[in-house]
Design an enzyme around this catalytic site. Sequence first.
Site, PDB file in Angstrom:
ATOM      1  N   ASP A 333       0.863  -1.165   0.000  1.00  0.00           N
ATOM      2  CA  ASP A 333       0.000   0.000   0.000  1.00  0.00           C
ATOM      3  C   ASP A 333       0.911   1.230   0.000  1.00  0.00           C
ATOM      4  O   ASP A 333       2.072   1.137   0.412  1.00  0.00           O
ATOM      5  CB  ASP A 333      -0.872  -0.046   1.261  1.00  0.00           C
ATOM      6  N   ASP A 641      -2.690  -1.390   5.706  1.00  0.00           N
ATOM      7  CA  ASP A 641      -3.131  -0.943   7.028  1.00  0.00           C
ATOM      8  C   ASP A 641      -4.632  -0.744   7.129  1.00  0.00           C
ATOM      9  O   ASP A 641      -5.174  -0.656   8.213  1.00  0.00           O
ATOM     10  CB  ASP A 641      -2.413   0.358   7.416  1.00  0.00           C
ATOM     11  N   ASP A 645      -7.564  -3.488   2.873  1.00  0.00           N
ATOM     12  CA  ASP A 645      -6.438  -4.379   2.589  1.00  0.00           C
ATOM     13  C   ASP A 645      -6.643  -5.789   3.143  1.00  0.00           C
ATOM     14  O   ASP A 645      -5.909  -6.711   2.756  1.00  0.00           O
ATOM     15  CB  ASP A 645      -5.146  -3.811   3.191  1.00  0.00           C
TER      16      ASP A 645
END
Length: 905
Positions: A333, A641, A645
């Site tokens: 990410d 996070d 996800d």
Amino acid sequence: MPEQQSQTNRWHARQADEALRELETSNTGLTHEQVQERLSRYGPNRLDEAKPASVLQRLMRHLNNVLLYVLIAAALVTALMGHWVDTFVILAVVVLNVAIGFVQEGKAEKALQAIRHLLAPHAVVLRDGRQQDIDAAELVPGDVVLLASGDSLPADVRLLQARNLRIDEAALTGESVPVDKQVEAVADDAPIGDRVCMGYAGTLVTQGQARAVVVATGAATEIGRIGRMLESVEQGTTPLLRKMEEFGRVLTMVILATSAILFLFGTLIRGMGAGEMFIAAVGLAVAAIPEGLPAIMTITLAIGVQRMATRNAVIRRLPAVETLGSVTVICSDKTGTLTRNEMTVQEVICAGQSLVVEGAGYAPQGALVFEGVAIEPVALLERSVAFLGLMEAAALCNDASLHETDQMWTLAGDPTEGALLTLAMKAGLSPASLKVNRPRLDVIPFESEHRFMATLHTTDGGSEVLVKGAPERILSMCSHQLMADGEELALEPARWHAHVEAQAQAGRRVLALARRRLPNGKDMLGHEDVASELTLLGLVAIIDPPREEAIRAVAQCGAAGIRVVMITGDHGVTASAIARQLGMGDDVKAITGPELEQMDEAAMRQAVAEARVFARASPEHKLRLVRALQANGEVVAMTGDGVNDAPALKQADVGVAMGMKGTEAAKQAGSIVLADDNFASIAHAVEEGRTVYDNLRKTVTFLLPINGGESLSLLLAVLLGIALPITPVQVLWVNMVSSVALAMVLAFEPTEADVMQRPPRRPDEPMLSRFVIWRIFFVSALFLAGIFGMYQWMLSQGATVEAARTVAVNTLVCMEVFYLFSVRYLKSPSFTLEGVKGTPRVLMAVFGVFALQLLFTYAPFMQSLFASEALPLSTGIFVVLAGVAVLVILEIEKMLLRRLGLGPS
């Protein structure tokens, strides 16, 4: 059974009044009767709890391992032989393996529980025309809710009215700044991050107020959909477990086949009794089974866990330690992982001048670079009135505040405004003092409809309005621009629009700042006061910058043959710019969510093989991308996070969640949690993972030749029709005591120097590589020669069978000790100072085994247990010489393999 809510209504593409009609409700909400009917039809606004696996199911899952079957078979064999102590020792190893796996391996179902907690506990609704505070579980589609700053959204909603509304959707979309919301419908194919007329359960209102209609509750919400995706994700096995299962199957078949052949040979060809041959076959099986291997494997992984914990990586599932070592792709990410998740001004542009701002984050540290040279803040502000005016406007037209605690700067307020405060402080200004000296008289707060904020302040000669906002909006309100010398000239819109476009191409968010002098006595601010005749002060270019350590870690991963792929919910231009700064390539083009929607699985597999950046990605996209990479044969680590996800974290071979800023859902879905949220810690974890695999391979390469030598000795004795040189119970002594004690120290071996310069291991590379197979046969032959040779030599010297067997056992253990010094370095020579002196643990293990062998040879109770016999000390010299011979021969073998370019990869 509650009715399934519709998943197909594109609420973001419908106008507000159309959504109300579709939901059969009104602007003043539902009646009590309608609520009860819908509650019974759709059920409460909560996520269904998946039934967790029972304790028995989880235990059976950990028992489902071929190596453990081999151990259990070994326990049964020793029980049949009547060696109950050995039976209980082996069963204890089985219990230890299962217990460690049971305790260490986290329950993936906790991810679902964590997502449930994201649903807000209370909601303010309009029912029967009255405002009511209710439990969020009682919300139904069609309810009209009132939202205010600080509220967590209780369900998915379509906005009906919004004033100055901003919602932080980072947990759901990865967007690095709160999203400005509006009521107008958007395109039907808009990705979730661009649906500005919608609000989603579990996200947070950071500013403003709104009235909205509930369009989805419980499992039908976006959060609920992610929960269902998590349930549908099957957790795959790890490369290590796959290899060990394959290895266990091969080993089991070889042992059983060899034992059966031996039994048939003895009974049919040699004419020996079935009972006698059964015991011989059992002895062969006991000799061939590496009883200590599963325990050592578990301990090696546990040591890897402890090492990683010191480097900020907390392991939740034990096999993930080794899996990290074989990772070929890291999907990361962007926000908060590769970047700091702290907005930072990187450039300031005034008329005819520009200023580069160094430093990152909210700490007011970093040089101001003017015309290529660092300049002191005082000198800068003296040279340019425009820069001074802009810095003051950045501090005053601002509602945020920064606080320093324990040398850490924290923001209260909007991230973009925090970046402006930091800029002013880098320029030597004190925002607190400015606000005292030039108090605010009035304000027009930021609203998405007009896209600017304005504040009114007193000045020496009257009052002044300061304005900041979207550059295209501010430029349309300006007539002049402020020059460096303080002169106000006519605005040059084309030049400013070119600056804006250039910064946008660099992935930066651009704000414009302007001012207007107003007559004395003005203390109220209206839109007409700022609609025109403003003087442009300049532009600021803001970005969430990459972490410095992440830049280094990406380069380190590249050197280790690991590809880093960015998957983010943020905009494509921003993602590409960050990727370039991270060193992921000069010409990085992002593939966006809508483009992914058009791809079939084949096209997706092609895309993930080439592209490095995926932007505007939804949870489904992330999941599909991870699956496409795995379909291409990659071993995938996924970092993240947010709630968005969690499904991809669970699907990946290694899910890496952020510990500081990560949501609980992400932490529960991941198999590793980074305590410092730092991408660089992943590179450290990969290094430890590769070390774990190296040490496991050394353990296998150490144990199997010992078992091979024992087995061949017994096999040769049966083929020759002579007494066994080592009895089955003596074999168990060697396997469970000395072999395990020596092999255990290999789990503590330090990281080899070149571990992060090697390419990743191929996922299909077997544990028994060609080198390991060669080493097993070669060293087994050496051990056979040593065991059988010393046994026959003792018999030729007139010794008893018991004394000859005692020498054979001691020779075997001595060869193990010298082989340990060789196997610590599979490629490099062991005849070095470092190799000879070993580690403290190696020396402790050697002395421990030496003491045990003295007990085995000379202690009366051991002599009665193992049929050993005391030996003259002079015999020990020949035993040691046999060990030294093994080491010398193996060093010559290593040298030849190095010269031929062979050996371990």
